[in-house]
Write an enzyme that holds these catalytic residues in place. Structure first.
Site: not given
Ligand code: ZN
Length: 247
Positions: A24, A16, A119, A91, A147, A210, A111, A93, A228
């Site tokens: 999420r 943050t 893909c 957790q 592909c 926390n 995550h 990303v 934190i």
């Molecule tokens: Zn592909």
């Protein structure tokens, strides 16, 4: 003599200070906005080109990709560079632990990562910025160049399973570590939250950092409520200076 293994489970709260909101978590943005949640829900995404078009537009504006690491991320790097064995289970990303300088092999992303695309058919991966460049150039839903399959962010969507290999590694770390810090996570989302219990069951010292209470506070050896950005550098400096260390 081996130095104690320090495991750090990080959640939205560690980022943050880098300007990234909680997307999420149980009270995160996506859970409060069903239309936004569709953009990151696997079946909606795969079944509707309009959802994909909106998802790519959302990614263009994603602050996560422009965020910089903060003092808490840097404190973890300092600990690792001081020679203390460290593993991060995150957790998040946002990739900020690695961007701060932690070797990628020491970070488990439960995550996935918003900094890559994948893909959905052939599993080819690449930098998200490459896919976004195609969107900027006019492709509303850029297909896989290998592909022709549907591309998505390399994050775990709602309706997708966590990577069992990553999860297995996280579990092994929780069992093996001597210190387990849960930082900026509400410890309400399984299976990540359960790792704190596993670590405590296997004798690790459990430290919860926390702002809000968590279900694991009662089992923790130490609960820290201060911000934190100041708490983590202090706690990790104490570990680095060998408090309780030396094996
Ligand atoms: Zn592909």
């Amino acid at each position: 003599m081996t130095r104690p293994l320090v495991a750090l489970l990080s959640g939205a709260g560690i980022s943050t200070d880098s300007g990234i909101p909680d997307y999420r978590g149980p009270n995160g943005l996506w859970r409060r906005d069903p239309e936004a949640e569709k953009l990151v829900t696997y079946d909606f995404y795969m079944g509707d080109p309009e959802i994909r078009r909106r998802s790519w537009q959302m990614r263009r504006g994603n602050r996560t990709l422009r965020a910089e690491p903060n003092a808490a991320h840097r404190a973890v790097v300092d600990l690792e560079r001081a020679g203390v064995p460290v593993r991060v289970i995150t957790q998040n990303v946002d990739g900020l632990h690695q961007l701060a300088g932690l070797p990628a092999r020491k970070v488990l992303e439960l995550h996935g990562s918003a900094r890559s695309f994948v893909c959905t058919r052939c599993h080819a991966r690449g930098p998200m910025r490459d896919a976004l460049a195609r969107v900027e150039a006019g492709e509303e839903d850029p297909p896989c160049l290998e592909c022709g399959g549907i591309l998505k962010s390399a994050t775990v969507f709602f309706g997708e399973r966590l990577d069992p290999v990553v999860l297995g590694q996280a579990l092994a770390i929780a069992k093996a570590c001597q210190v387990f810090l849960a930082v900026g996570t509400t410890l309400q989302v399984q299976p990540a939250a359960g790792l704190a219990g596993v670590a405590a069951d296997h004798g690790a010292r459990l430290i919860v950092v926390n702002a809000e209470p968590t279900p694991y506070d009662a089992r923790a050896d130490e609960v820290v409520r201060e911000p934190i950005g100041t708490a983590l550098p202090r706690l990790l400096a104490a570990l680095r200076d060998g408090e309780g260390g030396g094996g």
